[in-house]
Design a protein around this motif. Sequence first.
Motif, PDB file in Angstrom:
ATOM      1  N   SER A  33       0.833  -1.209   0.000  1.00  0.00           N
ATOM      2  CA  SER A  33       0.000   0.000   0.000  1.00  0.00           C
ATOM      3  C   SER A  33       0.866   1.257   0.000  1.00  0.00           C
ATOM      4  CB  SER A  33      -0.927  -0.002   1.219  1.00  0.00           C
ATOM      5  OG  SER A  33      -0.191   0.018   2.431  1.00  0.00           O
ATOM      6  N   ALA A  34       2.030   1.191   0.670  1.00  0.00           N
ATOM      7  CA  ALA A  34       2.944   2.336   0.646  1.00  0.00           C
ATOM      8  C   ALA A  34       3.506   2.561  -0.753  1.00  0.00           C
ATOM      9  CB  ALA A  34       4.075   2.110   1.646  1.00  0.00           C
ATOM     10  N   GLY A  38       0.973   5.350  -1.625  1.00  0.00           N
ATOM     11  CA  GLY A  38       1.929   6.332  -1.123  1.00  0.00           C
ATOM     12  C   GLY A  38       2.599   7.080  -2.256  1.00  0.00           C
ATOM     13  N   THR A 155      -1.789   1.648   7.097  1.00  0.00           N
ATOM     14  CA  THR A 155      -0.941   2.700   7.671  1.00  0.00           C
ATOM     15  C   THR A 155       0.309   2.934   6.825  1.00  0.00           C
ATOM     16  OG1 THR A 155       0.077   1.037   9.120  1.00  0.00           O
ATOM     17  CG2 THR A 155      -1.702   2.364  10.057  1.00  0.00           C
ATOM     18  N   GLY A 156       0.636   1.966   5.980  1.00  0.00           N
ATOM     19  CA  GLY A 156       1.752   2.178   5.073  1.00  0.00           C
ATOM     20  C   GLY A 156       1.524   3.355   4.150  1.00  0.00           C
ATOM     21  N   VAL A 157       0.260   3.638   3.809  1.00  0.00           N
ATOM     22  CA  VAL A 157      -0.045   4.788   2.958  1.00  0.00           C
ATOM     23  C   VAL A 157       0.285   6.085   3.696  1.00  0.00           C
ATOM     24  CG1 VAL A 157      -1.837   5.958   1.645  1.00  0.00           C
ATOM     25  CG2 VAL A 157      -1.839   3.467   1.807  1.00  0.00           C
ATOM     26  N   SER A 160       4.147   6.441   4.226  1.00  0.00           N
ATOM     27  CA  SER A 160       4.822   6.777   2.965  1.00  0.00           C
ATOM     28  C   SER A 160       4.490   8.200   2.532  1.00  0.00           C
ATOM     29  CB  SER A 160       4.412   5.784   1.874  1.00  0.00           C
ATOM     30  OG  SER A 160       3.017   5.803   1.670  1.00  0.00           O
ATOM     31  N   SER A 161       3.254   8.661   2.804  1.00  0.00           N
ATOM     32  CA  SER A 161       2.923  10.046   2.479  1.00  0.00           C
ATOM     33  C   SER A 161       3.771  11.014   3.290  1.00  0.00           C
ATOM     34  CB  SER A 161       1.430  10.304   2.748  1.00  0.00           C
ATOM     35  OG  SER A 161       0.627   9.473   1.941  1.00  0.00           O
ATOM     36  N   GLY A 283       0.077  12.991   6.188  1.00  0.00           N
ATOM     37  CA  GLY A 283       0.396  11.568   6.298  1.00  0.00           C
ATOM     38  C   GLY A 283       0.422  11.094   7.738  1.00  0.00           C
TER      39      GLY A 283
END
Length: 512
Positions: A33-34, A38, A155-157, A160-161, A283
């Motif tokens: 997902s990141a 991201g 939470t990877g999004v 990474s944001s 983020g």
Amino acid sequence: MAKLQPPQALQSQPAAPDGGWGWVVVGALFVTSALVFGIIRSMGVFFVEFVQYFGESAQAVSWITSIGLAMQQCVSPFGTALCNGYGARPVVMAGGCLSALGFILASQATCVTHLYLTLGIISGSGWALVFTPMVASVMQYFTRKRSLAMALGFTGVGLSSFAFSPLFQLLMEMYTWRGALLILGGLSLNMVACGALIRPLGTYKAVAALAPGESAWSCASLFHRAYSYLELSLLFQRPFLTYSLAITFFNCGYFVPYVHLVAHSRHEGFSQYQAAFVISATGVTDIVGRVVSGWASDLGRLRLPHMLVLWTGLLGLSLLMLPLGSLGGSYPGLLIISLAYGFCAGAMTPLVFSVVPEIVGMERMLGALGLLQMIESIGGLLGSPLSGLLKDLTGSYTASFLVAGGFLLLGTMVMTTLPHFFSCTDQRPLQRHARNYNNNKQQNQQSPESGLMTNSLSEKLNHIDTIPYSQPQVDRDSLQPEPEVRARQFCPQPKSVRAVLQLLWSLSRRTV
């Protein structure tokens, strides 16, 4: 050519373990997902650079992200169909390679059209093969903790944001935008390793056996496979179509700040790093919002559709207030409203996917996710270019954010038209009732002779099949008829004996 197994021959879906290796799959979702959303969220850092380098309008450059997002969502049904036939692991690994290839080729682009083809079509198709199968894999591993697992994976999004925006800005200053895209291609190859961590649960989806004399590659057979793998019957059901329409409106406004917030900050007179820090700050609150939303959803105090409407309504209001935060060159005001936007956007995201099993059921969840992504791609395709067009017409991004917030509020109102939305208790998916009706109908269509045997001798034989061989102390005299008990005791294949005895019983009934 070997025949395909009918659905009845497949093993039933095992119960979700709610932990164990599922947490490893959650970690794989965190990374993928990141590297998908991201990067999509942080592409706004490249926006100003592309406008200056290629000399194109804001609307033309906005199509790069929109095409990539639309491809990620539009190709998702084909990714889920491949997962139904071959499993999620090879599909995700192939998608990681395709995504990396798009970034590597984009580093050699000489015009915006090349970026449409590479970042938009090639990388977007790779994201489609990665994201939806990973989400479905996590949902199959969890039941009670599903919302929390989805929130932790997403939470990877947010992380990474927070990290990608200043990182991409630094990479462009050190290696120019071409070198930065080449490095992103190398990072995308990590999705191949994440796909290798998926362990399938249960068996793959199969379609009915071919008719006698029918080729496996005939038009009828191919259409039947596509209809089954893609779950196209969902397109004729009102609850799924209503939900898809609401998510499409959400998608029209959801990604607008991630594409134009940096450019809006630069337009208001803030520095490059101040503009990049706004995305990074959103983020952080995005991460907090996802965890809080997942934890609150698993408490069961509110139904998932109600919580989704709550967060999307707040998200739309925050977008409407975003232009007000930067009035008079107020950087703290812009930052505060951006933080509120990030929290609501993070809280909304895991619920969008967690609501799907409540509408269609777990059995059709994979195909429903693919179709949902394809339908909502219309919103992703039109949202950012429309906001870019409004900027070109008005000279500022105020109208862009106001229209984006209006789309989110419109989707919130569409959500309230779902069947049983105002009920305080969960409703079973309508598909489950339809399946039970079909099963009862098939049972009622059996022949009278078959029904007679099922209600008499077959029940007794089923009771005999439950007796283990290693328990001679069971009172077998209580079981009738006696010859069948003896046959069951000495024969290693009770199902074959049962079929023979049923045939003998049928013949005896005819003679009588």
